[in-house]
Design an enzyme around this catalytic site. Structure first.
Site, short mmCIF file in Angstrom:
data_model
loop_
_atom_site.label_atom_id
_atom_site.label_comp_id
_atom_site.label_asym_id
_atom_site.label_seq_id
_atom_site.Cartn_x
_atom_site.Cartn_y
_atom_site.Cartn_z
N ASP A 6 -24.80 15.54 44.37
CA ASP A 6 -26.21 15.34 44.74
C ASP A 6 -26.69 14.08 44.05
O ASP A 6 -27.59 14.11 43.21
CB ASP A 6 -27.05 16.55 44.32
CG ASP A 6 -28.47 16.49 44.88
OD1 ASP A 6 -28.77 15.54 45.64
OD2 ASP A 6 -29.28 17.38 44.57
N ALA A 7 -26.07 12.96 44.41
CA ALA A 7 -26.27 11.70 43.69
C ALA A 7 -27.53 10.98 44.14
O ALA A 7 -27.53 9.76 44.34
CB ALA A 7 -25.05 10.81 43.87
#
Length: 271
Positions: free
Chosen positions: A197-198
Site C-alpha cells: 500500500d505504497a
C-alpha cells in the site's frame, strides 16, 4: 485513485473507542487518520517524549487484518526495514487494535510535503527502492501476487462491485472488459517484497525531506515491483498533482513503465 482518495486526516470530532482510551493509560489521544474502510489511527502522547500509535478497526471489516499486519511488521523489522515496532495487539467483540512505537518522521501527505512535492516524491521512490532491495524474497512467507489478488477481484465482482466503485479513469470500462484486461498480466520485471500500500501517506520523511520509514504494511508480500510503483505514482498524482511521478521514478532509479503502471492500477481498483 479510489482507496487513497477516500482516506483522510479527520477534521471533525472522532469518537474514541473505549479500548483505545484504556490503552492510552492517561496519554493524550489524538485521531490522526481515517482509512477508506473506516479504520482509525490515534496518536497517544504521554507528554514526556514517548509517542505511540494505536490502530483500531471495527469487527466485521475483513479487508483490514491487524494480526496479519503485526506479523508482517515483525518480519520486516527483524530484517532491518525501517518500520514501526509492534507493542500490543488484541481483539474483542467490537473490534481489533494494534499499538506501535513511534518512528522518526512525518507523513508525506502533510501540507509541508505537499508544498515540496518534487522532494517528497523522490524520497518516496528512494524509500521504496531501499525496501525492495533490503527484504529477501526467498525468505518472505507473504504473497501479494497477481494470482492471489485476482481471487479478491473476482469476489468483489461477485458481490456486485463495478465501475461506480472504481477510480474515474476506469469507470468507462465494463466489468467484463476490465476483468479481461487483468487476465493478461505483463511479464514480471523484478520480484521483490512489496509494501502492498505504497501510497503517499504511508511514507514518513525526515525534516530535511529524506526518507525515514514505511508504515501500514498490512499487505506486504512478494510481487513485481511495479505493483508498488504503480500505486505510489497514482497516489502522487492524486496528492501532489500531475508530473511529480517522474520524481518517484528518478528517486527509485527506474524508467517509467506505462504498461505495467496501467495494469497494476486497474488491479488495485478491482482487488
Amino acid at each position: 485513485m479510489s482507496n487513497t482518495a477516500d482516506a483522510e486526516i479527520p477534521t471533525g470530532p472522532v469518537a474514541v473507542p473505549p479500548i483505545i482510551a484504556a490503552l492510552a493509560r492517561g496519554d493524550a489521544v489524538t485521531p490522526v487518520w481515517r482509512n477508506e474502510l473506516g479504520g482509525l489511527t490515534f496518536r497517544l502522547d504521554d507528554g514526556r517524549g514517548r509517542v505511540r500509535y494505536a490502530k483500531w478497526v471495527a469487527a466485521g471489516t475483513p479487508e483490514i487484518d491487524l494480526p496479519g499486519e503485526a506479523e508482517r511488521l515483525d518480519w520486516a523489522a527483524r530484517r532491518g526495514a525501517p518500520v514501526p515496532p509492534v507493542l500490543e495487539l488484541g481483539t474483542q467483540a467490537d473490534g481489533a487494535w494494534l499499538v506501535t512505537e513511534e518512528v522518526p518522521g512525518t507523513s508525506a501527505v502533510l501540507p509541508r510535503w505537499v508544498a515540496e512535492p518534487a522532494t517528497a516524491a523522490a524520497s518516496i521512490g528512494r524509500g521504496l527502492r531501499l525496501l525492495h532491495d533490503a527484504l529477501p524474497v526467498e525468505e518472505c512467507p507473504f504473497d501479494w501476487s497477481v494470482e492471489r489478488r485476482l481471487l479478491r477481484a473476482d469476489e468483489r465482482i461477485a458481490d456486485g462491485e463495478g465501475p461506480g466503485d472504481w477510480a474515474p479513469e476506469h469507470r468507462h470500462l465494463e466489468v467484463a472488459e476490465a476483468r479481461a484486461r487483468l487476465g493478461t498480466p505483463p511479464p514480471i520485471d523484478r520480484l521483490v517484497v512489496c509494501h502492498g500500500d505504497a501510497c503517499v501517506p504511508n511514507t514518513l520523511l525526515h525534516d530535511d525531506g529524506t526518507f525515514a520509514a514505511h508504515v501500514d504494511l498490512g499487505s506486504l508480500g512478494v510481487a513485481d515491483r511495479w505493483a508498488d510503483l504503480a500505486v505510489a505514482s497514482w497516489s502522487i498524482l492524486h496528492d501532489y498533482g500531475p508530473g511529480y511521478d517522474a520524481f518517484l521514478c528518478e528517486g527509485y532509479a527506474v524508467e517509467p513503465d506505462p504498461e505495467r503502471m496501467a495494469y497494476y492500477r486497474l488491479l488495485w481498483d478491482l482487488a
